[in-house]
Design a protein around this motif. Sequence first.
Motif, PDB file in Angstrom:
ATOM      1  N   PHE A   1       0.843  -1.184   0.000  1.00  0.00           N
ATOM      2  CA  PHE A   1       0.000   0.000   0.000  1.00  0.00           C
ATOM      3  C   PHE A   1       0.882   1.239   0.000  1.00  0.00           C
ATOM      4  CE2 PHE A   1       1.017  -0.574   4.432  1.00  0.00           C
ATOM      5  CZ  PHE A   1       1.109   0.703   4.933  1.00  0.00           C
ATOM      6  N   VAL A   2       0.332   2.330  -0.468  1.00  0.00           N
ATOM      7  CA  VAL A   2       0.997   3.628  -0.454  1.00  0.00           C
ATOM      8  C   VAL A   2       0.126   4.582   0.333  1.00  0.00           C
ATOM      9  CG1 VAL A   2       1.819   5.559  -1.851  1.00  0.00           C
ATOM     10  CG2 VAL A   2       2.079   3.215  -2.700  1.00  0.00           C
ATOM     11  N   MET A   3       0.753   5.368   1.223  1.00  0.00           N
ATOM     12  CA  MET A   3      -0.015   6.324   2.003  1.00  0.00           C
ATOM     13  C   MET A   3      -0.776   7.265   1.083  1.00  0.00           C
ATOM     14  SD  MET A   3       2.455   7.448   5.154  1.00  0.00           S
ATOM     15  CE  MET A   3       3.708   8.070   4.061  1.00  0.00           C
ATOM     16  N   SER A   4      -2.038   7.500   1.380  1.00  0.00           N
ATOM     17  CA  SER A   4      -2.843   8.381   0.536  1.00  0.00           C
ATOM     18  C   SER A   4      -2.646   9.847   0.900  1.00  0.00           C
ATOM     19  CB  SER A   4      -4.323   8.014   0.655  1.00  0.00           C
ATOM     20  OG  SER A   4      -4.759   8.160   1.993  1.00  0.00           O
ATOM     21  N   THR A   5      -2.253  10.136   2.131  1.00  0.00           N
ATOM     22  CA  THR A   5      -1.960  11.516   2.538  1.00  0.00           C
ATOM     23  C   THR A   5      -0.607  11.546   3.229  1.00  0.00           C
ATOM     24  OG1 THR A   5      -3.097  11.233   4.657  1.00  0.00           O
ATOM     25  CG2 THR A   5      -4.400  12.079   2.813  1.00  0.00           C
ATOM     26  N   PHE A   6       0.148  12.590   2.961  1.00  0.00           N
ATOM     27  CA  PHE A   6       1.481  12.689   3.559  1.00  0.00           C
ATOM     28  C   PHE A   6       1.973  14.129   3.422  1.00  0.00           C
ATOM     29  CE2 PHE A   6       1.502  11.152  -0.741  1.00  0.00           C
ATOM     30  CZ  PHE A   6       2.415  11.964  -1.384  1.00  0.00           C
ATOM     31  N   GLU A   7       3.093  14.418   4.070  1.00  0.00           N
ATOM     32  CA  GLU A   7       3.673  15.757   4.053  1.00  0.00           C
ATOM     33  C   GLU A   7       5.149  15.656   3.717  1.00  0.00           C
ATOM     34  OE1 GLU A   7       4.499  19.413   7.227  1.00  0.00           O
ATOM     35  OE2 GLU A   7       2.656  18.219   7.404  1.00  0.00           O
ATOM     36  N   LEU A   8       5.625  16.552   2.867  1.00  0.00           N
ATOM     37  CA  LEU A   8       7.016  16.551   2.436  1.00  0.00           C
ATOM     38  C   LEU A   8       7.470  17.992   2.217  1.00  0.00           C
ATOM     39  CD1 LEU A   8       9.452  14.812   1.511  1.00  0.00           C
ATOM     40  CD2 LEU A   8       8.503  14.908  -0.806  1.00  0.00           C
ATOM     41  N   ASN A   9       8.524  18.377   2.943  1.00  0.00           N
ATOM     42  CA  ASN A   9       9.092  19.724   2.809  1.00  0.00           C
ATOM     43  C   ASN A   9       8.043  20.827   2.967  1.00  0.00           C
ATOM     44  OD1 ASN A   9      11.664  18.622   2.303  1.00  0.00           O
ATOM     45  ND2 ASN A   9      11.261  18.497   0.109  1.00  0.00           N
TER      46      ASN A   9
ATOM     47  N   LEU B   1      -2.656  11.380  -2.518  1.00  0.00           N
ATOM     48  CA  LEU B   1      -2.482  10.524  -3.684  1.00  0.00           C
ATOM     49  C   LEU B   1      -3.773   9.792  -3.983  1.00  0.00           C
ATOM     50  CD1 LEU B   1      -0.765   9.017  -5.810  1.00  0.00           C
ATOM     51  CD2 LEU B   1      -0.068   7.441  -3.983  1.00  0.00           C
ATOM     52  N   GLU B   2      -4.214   9.888  -5.230  1.00  0.00           N
ATOM     53  CA  GLU B   2      -5.434   9.204  -5.645  1.00  0.00           C
ATOM     54  C   GLU B   2      -5.328   8.850  -7.120  1.00  0.00           C
ATOM     55  OE1 GLU B   2     -10.298   9.829  -5.569  1.00  0.00           O
ATOM     56  OE2 GLU B   2      -8.966  11.392  -4.815  1.00  0.00           O
ATOM     57  N   ASP B   3      -5.578   7.586  -7.442  1.00  0.00           N
ATOM     58  CA  ASP B   3      -5.543   7.101  -8.826  1.00  0.00           C
ATOM     59  C   ASP B   3      -4.227   7.425  -9.520  1.00  0.00           C
ATOM     60  OD1 ASP B   3      -8.142   6.125  -8.563  1.00  0.00           O
ATOM     61  OD2 ASP B   3      -9.029   8.021  -9.217  1.00  0.00           O
ATOM     62  N   GLY B   4      -3.138   7.313  -8.762  1.00  0.00           N
ATOM     63  CA  GLY B   4      -1.827   7.500  -9.357  1.00  0.00           C
ATOM     64  C   GLY B   4      -1.402   8.934  -9.564  1.00  0.00           C
ATOM     65  N   LYS B   5      -2.254   9.902  -9.184  1.00  0.00           N
ATOM     66  CA  LYS B   5      -1.916  11.317  -9.312  1.00  0.00           C
ATOM     67  C   LYS B   5      -1.973  11.991  -7.953  1.00  0.00           C
ATOM     68  CE  LYS B   5      -3.353  11.886 -14.114  1.00  0.00           C
ATOM     69  NZ  LYS B   5      -4.184  12.686 -15.062  1.00  0.00           N
ATOM     70  N   VAL B   6      -1.225  13.060  -7.832  1.00  0.00           N
ATOM     71  CA  VAL B   6      -1.065  13.726  -6.532  1.00  0.00           C
ATOM     72  C   VAL B   6      -1.626  15.140  -6.605  1.00  0.00           C
ATOM     73  CG1 VAL B   6       0.614  14.580  -4.863  1.00  0.00           C
ATOM     74  CG2 VAL B   6       0.965  12.358  -5.951  1.00  0.00           C
ATOM     75  N   SER B   7      -2.336  15.528  -5.563  1.00  0.00           N
ATOM     76  CA  SER B   7      -2.786  16.914  -5.410  1.00  0.00           C
ATOM     77  C   SER B   7      -2.204  17.480  -4.128  1.00  0.00           C
ATOM     78  CB  SER B   7      -4.312  16.998  -5.379  1.00  0.00           C
ATOM     79  OG  SER B   7      -4.835  16.231  -4.314  1.00  0.00           O
ATOM     80  N   ILE B   8      -2.005  18.780  -4.119  1.00  0.00           N
ATOM     81  CA  ILE B   8      -1.504  19.466  -2.917  1.00  0.00           C
ATOM     82  C   ILE B   8      -2.698  19.970  -2.132  1.00  0.00           C
ATOM     83  CG2 ILE B   8      -0.182  21.449  -2.089  1.00  0.00           C
ATOM     84  CD1 ILE B   8       1.692  21.071  -4.395  1.00  0.00           C
ATOM     85  N   THR B   9      -2.725  19.611  -0.848  1.00  0.00           N
ATOM     86  CA  THR B   9      -3.895  19.928  -0.030  1.00  0.00           C
ATOM     87  C   THR B   9      -3.621  20.936   1.072  1.00  0.00           C
ATOM     88  OG1 THR B   9      -3.415  18.059   1.453  1.00  0.00           O
ATOM     89  CG2 THR B   9      -4.847  17.622  -0.445  1.00  0.00           C
ATOM     90  N   GLY B  10      -2.356  21.235   1.356  1.00  0.00           N
ATOM     91  CA  GLY B  10      -2.076  22.167   2.442  1.00  0.00           C
ATOM     92  C   GLY B  10      -0.620  22.555   2.500  1.00  0.00           C
ATOM     93  N   PHE B  11      -0.317  23.473   3.406  1.00  0.00           N
ATOM     94  CA  PHE B  11       1.024  24.039   3.527  1.00  0.00           C
ATOM     95  C   PHE B  11       1.344  24.221   4.997  1.00  0.00           C
ATOM     96  CE2 PHE B  11       3.805  27.942   3.371  1.00  0.00           C
ATOM     97  CZ  PHE B  11       4.895  27.336   2.755  1.00  0.00           C
ATOM     98  N   ASN B  12       2.527  23.745   5.406  1.00  0.00           N
ATOM     99  CA  ASN B  12       2.919  23.821   6.809  1.00  0.00           C
ATOM    100  C   ASN B  12       4.391  24.190   6.891  1.00  0.00           C
ATOM    101  OD1 ASN B  12       2.954  23.589   9.616  1.00  0.00           O
ATOM    102  ND2 ASN B  12       3.357  21.380   9.544  1.00  0.00           N
ATOM    103  N   SER B  13       4.697  25.450   6.612  1.00  0.00           N
ATOM    104  CA  SER B  13       6.083  25.896   6.579  1.00  0.00           C
ATOM    105  C   SER B  13       6.135  27.408   6.758  1.00  0.00           C
ATOM    106  CB  SER B  13       6.732  25.503   5.250  1.00  0.00           C
ATOM    107  OG  SER B  13       8.028  26.043   5.134  1.00  0.00           O
ATOM    108  N   ASP B  14       7.310  27.887   7.181  1.00  0.00           N
ATOM    109  CA  ASP B  14       7.540  29.325   7.291  1.00  0.00           C
ATOM    110  C   ASP B  14       8.205  29.890   6.044  1.00  0.00           C
ATOM    111  OD1 ASP B  14       6.483  29.436   9.876  1.00  0.00           O
ATOM    112  OD2 ASP B  14       8.407  28.933  10.792  1.00  0.00           O
TER     113      ASP B  14
END
Length: 231
Positions: free
Chosen positions: A12-20, A26-39
Amino acid sequence: MPAMSVIITGYFVMSTFELNGLKYQLEDGKVSITGFNSDDTEVVIPTAIEIDGENYSVTSISLGAFQGCKGITSLIISNGIENIGDEAFAGCSNLKEIIIGNRVTRIGSRAFANVSRNSNRTRTEEGLKVVCYATEVPETAPDAFDNTEISKALLLVEDASVNSYKSLSPWNGFGNIRGINDYTAIEGIQSKAIGSKNLFDLYGNRICQMKRGVNIIRQSDGKTKKVVFKR
């Protein structure tokens, strides 16, 4: 129950995650950006990301993903992004520069509403600057720039597309619409050499020398800087 043990294997691959600092789904092999957590004040939306050794295309920015992120001053939406969701950047009141890649086809309702509200144009500064590389005008909600002073803003597009943007709402509301090559005041390049390992195009690909348009430089501290090369 079966007469013998049953072994089911899979992964399985995580459907939601955070990077940098960017939040993804992740859904159907494509990724959307859902939020921002950075300064970070400069944000680069990548074209693709790697998850467990697999590359996935980043194709959209979801509803309200960056809404109210007042710390952002500069934004690069790379060439992989096709859809910018409703209110994606609404309330980013200090955003001064927006670069939109060439594959965007849709910009949603109030996607850039209440942007750059604190920027006052001076003799030497244009205030908000938007660069859009889409040769065909994206399907854009009439209120995409609601309460953003685009009448005082600069819009740069491909030279052959200038008349198209001037004829369609809401883009025709920009006070200054110019061709990228025609705009002689665009930012130049510093003369010092840049290592190819730190230089990328808008697709996120490493390049060995500057290309026309936007180039992304990854600095030694991990932050990114963009330069616009005109030749």
